[in-house]
Design an enzyme around this catalytic site. Structure first.
Site, short mmCIF file in Angstrom:
data_model
loop_
_atom_site.label_atom_id
_atom_site.label_comp_id
_atom_site.label_asym_id
_atom_site.label_seq_id
_atom_site.Cartn_x
_atom_site.Cartn_y
_atom_site.Cartn_z
N LYS A 34 0.87 -1.18 0.00
CA LYS A 34 0.00 0.00 0.00
C LYS A 34 0.90 1.22 0.00
O LYS A 34 1.65 1.46 0.95
CB LYS A 34 -0.90 -0.01 1.23
CG LYS A 34 -1.76 1.24 1.31
CD LYS A 34 -2.82 1.14 2.38
CE LYS A 34 -3.60 2.43 2.46
NZ LYS A 34 -4.60 2.39 3.53
N LYS A 77 -2.04 -1.66 -4.00
CA LYS A 77 -2.88 -0.46 -3.99
C LYS A 77 -2.03 0.78 -4.06
O LYS A 77 -1.07 0.87 -3.29
CB LYS A 77 -3.68 -0.49 -2.70
CG LYS A 77 -4.52 0.73 -2.45
CD LYS A 77 -5.21 0.57 -1.14
CE LYS A 77 -5.90 1.85 -0.82
NZ LYS A 77 -6.36 1.90 0.53
C1 PBG Z 1 -7.26 3.46 4.95
C2 PBG Z 1 -7.65 3.31 3.54
C3 PBG Z 1 -7.49 4.26 2.52
C4 PBG Z 1 -8.03 3.70 1.36
C5 PBG Z 1 -8.52 2.43 1.69
N1 PBG Z 1 -8.25 2.21 3.05
C6 PBG Z 1 -6.97 5.64 2.54
C7 PBG Z 1 -5.68 6.01 3.09
O1 PBG Z 1 -4.80 5.19 3.35
O2 PBG Z 1 -5.54 7.22 3.29
C8 PBG Z 1 -8.06 4.36 0.03
C9 PBG Z 1 -9.00 3.81 -0.96
C10 PBG Z 1 -9.26 4.69 -2.12
O3 PBG Z 1 -8.59 5.71 -2.35
O4 PBG Z 1 -10.20 4.36 -2.84
N2 PBG Z 1 -8.24 3.05 5.83
#
Ligand code: PBG
Length: 321
Positions: A194, A247
């Site tokens: 991520k 991601k």
């Molecule tokens: C954190 C989380 C995020 C997303 C999914 N889970 C945001 C972040 O890390 O700031 C992003 C998903 C998206 O942008 O569609 N709980």
């Protein structure tokens, strides 16, 4: 000039043959639709930066889920916006928290497979994904809370949990707590690679989870790093992850391909909010053909190696096909 003998165009001659030799198929069976449920509203509210995506109260979430189920999408991933936030994200692991209530309501009214995002950022008043000590997100302290949150989702009926906090060791912490409580059959889909990405901007509008100070770079990955993603994936597998997530998806197709080659578990890709908003905004201006772009983009994620795709376009895909 010699005429070519090798003519790839023969296999593009008409739609029949093109379809027969198509290498990548999109099936709705592989899609997961994100749903945002908020305790602060009593009717659905469109998210400003994400046309046609809503914050939902529980009743409208049930309506939405029924539609998703009817469209043949097998699964949803849930995100919650609680009424109360505090320093330790208390509403994240209450048995009557927004997600826990939503899981029960969806289980009563649909046959969907329910996945929950496990992270504290929507529940903390500072907006970070863990517990803060000395202005730093404390890893090992956070693990206890993340595991507790995962367990409370599973107790409420979640079929799978997806930790997205990026603390070291969270998969192991969750696995142990679930197993000790008799949930050995519940899989963990880990957000392994991520990245600290600007593509999450619209999500933070949707989930009201923007950090109040600093950024997430001390826990999310540097977009420049490829080998480090393999390290993250390796650790998550050793800790017991069943599925690995990459991601965002589009700017990280190389990482999806790497994961597919290195790891013999299903790979999921998260086609994130910013990727959705870019296409929606350009389509609204009629700069692009929305349907064809959706198919092309989702195909590219599948072609790169994703077995599963988490996407705000899941409903659109189901309607196009
Ligand atoms: C954190 C989380 C995020 C997303 C999914 N889970 C945001 C972040 O890390 O700031 C992003 C998903 C998206 O942008 O569609 N709980």
């Amino acid at each position: 000039m010699k005429f070519p003998e090798l003519r790839p165009r023969r296999l593009r001659y008409n739609n029949k043959i093109r379809k027969m030799v198509k290498e990548t198929q999109l099936s709705i069976d592989n899609f997961i639709y994100p749903i945002f449920v908020s305790e602060l509203i009593d009717k659905k509210q469109e998210i400003r930066s994400m046309p046609e995506i809503y914050q939902l109260d529980i009743d409208s979430a049930v309506q939405e889920a029924i539609e998703v189920d009817k469209l043949g999408i097998p699964a949803v991933i849930l995100f919650g916006i609680p009424e109360k936030k505090d320093a330790i994200g208390s509403s994240a692991y209450e048995s009557n928290g927004i997600i826990q209530k939503t899981i029960r309501a969806l289980k009563e009214n649909t046959n969907l497979y329910i996945i929950t995002d496990v992270c504290l950022c929507e529940y903390t008043d500072h907006g970070h994904c863990g517990i803060i000590k000395n202005n730093y997100v404390d890893n090992d302290e956070t693990l206890k809370y993340i595991a507790r949150q995962a367990l409370s989702h599973v107790k409420a009926g979640a079929d799978m949990v997806a930790p997205s906090d990026m603390m070291d060791g969270r998969v192991s912490a969750i696995r142990h707590l679930l197993d000790e409580n008799g949930f050995t059959h519940i899989p963990i889909m880990s957000y392994s690679a991520k990245y600290a990405s600007a593509f999450y901007g619209p999500f933070r509008d949707a989930a009201e989870s923007t950090p109040k100070f600093g950024d997430r770079k001390t826990y999310q990955m540097d977009p420049a790093n490829r080998r480090e993603a393999i390290k993250e994936g390796m650790l998550d597998i050793e800790e017991g992850a069943d599925i690995l997530i990459v991601k965002p998806a589009l700017a990280y197709l190389d990482i999806i391909r790497d994961f597919k080659e290195y790891f013999y578990v299903p790979i999921a890709a998260y086609n994130v909010s910013g990727e959705y908003s870019l296409i929606k905004a350009a389509a609204e201006k009629q700069f692009i053909d929305e349907e064809n772009i959706i198919i092309e983009v989702l195909t590219s994620i599948k072609r790169a190696g994703a077995d599963l795709i988490i996407s705000y376009f899941s409903k659109s895909l189901a309607k196009i096909q």
